[in-house]
Structures are given as structure tokens and as C-alpha cells.
Design a protein around this motif. Sequence first.
Motif, PDB file in Angstrom:
ATOM      1  N   ASP A  83      53.856  64.542 -15.343  1.00  0.00           N
ATOM      2  CA  ASP A  83      52.821  63.588 -14.929  1.00  0.00           C
ATOM      3  C   ASP A  83      51.517  64.022 -15.595  1.00  0.00           C
ATOM      4  O   ASP A  83      51.010  65.115 -15.326  1.00  0.00           O
ATOM      5  N   SER A  84      50.976  63.192 -16.470  1.00  0.00           N
ATOM      6  CA  SER A  84      49.776  63.570 -17.226  1.00  0.00           C
ATOM      7  C   SER A  84      48.560  63.762 -16.328  1.00  0.00           C
ATOM      8  O   SER A  84      47.663  64.532 -16.658  1.00  0.00           O
ATOM      9  N   ALA A  85      48.527  63.095 -15.187  1.00  0.00           N
ATOM     10  CA  ALA A  85      47.378  63.218 -14.283  1.00  0.00           C
ATOM     11  C   ALA A  85      47.374  64.551 -13.530  1.00  0.00           C
ATOM     12  O   ALA A  85      46.324  65.141 -13.309  1.00  0.00           O
ATOM     13  N   THR A  86      48.560  65.020 -13.129  1.00  0.00           N
ATOM     14  CA  THR A  86      48.629  66.228 -12.298  1.00  0.00           C
ATOM     15  C   THR A  86      49.308  67.409 -12.986  1.00  0.00           C
ATOM     16  O   THR A  86      49.284  68.517 -12.464  1.00  0.00           O
ATOM     17  N   GLN A  87      49.915  67.170 -14.140  1.00  0.00           N
ATOM     18  CA  GLN A  87      50.702  68.178 -14.856  1.00  0.00           C
ATOM     19  C   GLN A  87      51.922  68.652 -14.065  1.00  0.00           C
ATOM     20  O   GLN A  87      52.488  69.700 -14.347  1.00  0.00           O
ATOM     21  N   SER A  88      52.324  67.880 -13.069  1.00  0.00           N
ATOM     22  CA  SER A  88      53.522  68.189 -12.290  1.00  0.00           C
ATOM     23  C   SER A  88      54.760  67.698 -13.029  1.00  0.00           C
ATOM     24  O   SER A  88      54.713  66.693 -13.733  1.00  0.00           O
ATOM     25  N   GLU A 125      58.993  66.778  -6.977  1.00  0.00           N
ATOM     26  CA  GLU A 125      58.326  67.576  -8.007  1.00  0.00           C
ATOM     27  C   GLU A 125      59.014  68.926  -8.129  1.00  0.00           C
ATOM     28  O   GLU A 125      59.361  69.539  -7.116  1.00  0.00           O
ATOM     29  N   PRO A 155      56.577  64.986  -2.058  1.00  0.00           N
ATOM     30  CA  PRO A 155      55.273  64.528  -1.571  1.00  0.00           C
ATOM     31  C   PRO A 155      55.426  63.305  -0.669  1.00  0.00           C
ATOM     32  O   PRO A 155      56.395  62.548  -0.794  1.00  0.00           O
ATOM     33  N   GLU A 159      51.037  60.332  -2.035  1.00  0.00           N
ATOM     34  CA  GLU A 159      50.773  61.368  -3.037  1.00  0.00           C
ATOM     35  C   GLU A 159      51.747  61.312  -4.215  1.00  0.00           C
ATOM     36  O   GLU A 159      51.615  62.082  -5.156  1.00  0.00           O
ATOM     37  N   ARG A 160      52.713  60.422  -4.166  1.00  0.00           N
ATOM     38  CA  ARG A 160      53.737  60.380  -5.215  1.00  0.00           C
ATOM     39  C   ARG A 160      53.164  59.977  -6.558  1.00  0.00           C
ATOM     40  O   ARG A 160      52.281  59.138  -6.660  1.00  0.00           O
ATOM     41  N   SER A 161      53.742  60.540  -7.582  1.00  0.00           N
ATOM     42  CA  SER A 161      53.354  60.235  -8.947  1.00  0.00           C
ATOM     43  C   SER A 161      53.737  58.792  -9.277  1.00  0.00           C
ATOM     44  O   SER A 161      54.730  58.260  -8.758  1.00  0.00           O
TER      45      SER A 161
END
Length: 167
Positions: A83-88, A125, A155, A159-161
Motif C-alpha cells: 500500500d503506497s499510502a502506508t507502506q503496509s 496486513e 484492521p 482502517e482497511r487499505s
Amino acid sequence: PSARWCWRPWLCVTMAAAAAAERSPDEWFEYLQEQHSTSIELLTSRNTVIAPVDDVEQAMEFLVVIRRTNPALEKFGIVYKVDSATQSLVVVNIKEGLCDLYNCQTRLHPPGSSLRERQVVRGDEILLVNGCRDHDQIKDCLMGSNDVFLRIRRPPPHERSSLAAPE
């Protein structure tokens, strides 16, 4: 199917339960077929359909341990993206493989039980694999290790991607 394929890691728990119940593995498998015909059907057909798990109100973390005998031939079947926003590392699919078999085993537990809720599903995640957090090291572990210890985080829906959204 016969319980003789007990060399599979996902059936080890079943074999231990058979011993605890003082039944032969074949008797235990017949009992499971009677009690859990849908789950056994999924288990033996190796479908990749994932039984629904309940949404969580707070993030839930759990450990998944999967063992394989031949990394070149046996795949875990976990498809993930960063996930580019969270790096998860977000699970986007579970294909046929050892993780799918692990999920089949957890489906044998009653709906709503904490063990059944430990299926690895889309939107989960991957926090750690064999103690590694680095994405490249995680990939190496999933590609080459015989034993993997995955720390998974589920999550809550808010909070899910966005990668977890249905296709």
C-alpha cells in the motif's frame, strides 16, 4: 479421501485431535466428515473460496505458522501488494497453496470462534515474516523458507487499505 495424507501441516492438528479422542486417523476423518461436511468438502477439493470472517472493531493481530517440505514445488499462495499510502503489505488474494490449506483447516472451527477468525483473508496486513519487516526480506522468506511464521494484522473496516476493496 484418507487421513493418510497427514504429512500435510494443516492436517497435523486433526491428527493430534484424533489421538486425543482415542480414535484412529481414519475414524477421526469419518467423524469430521459427518460433523463438518461442508468444511471437509472445501478441504478435500482445495477450493480457494474463503469463508467469511467477522469484521473487527479494533485491529486484531495473530500468528500463522506454515511448514512446507519443498519450497520449489509447494507455494504459500499469498498474493500481496504494498500500500503506497502506508507502506503496509496488504493481502489481496489467497490462491491455491499452503495458506489456502491452512484456511481450510481453520474453517473446521465453529463460526465466530477465535480460531476460525484466524484465516488469512483479503485486506489483512502482513507485519512480519520470520521476524523480518523489510519487504524484500519478507519476499525472500516466502519464496525460500520451509517454515514461515507470519504476524498478521486484521484492521477494522475504517482502517482497511484501498487495495482490499473487492475487484
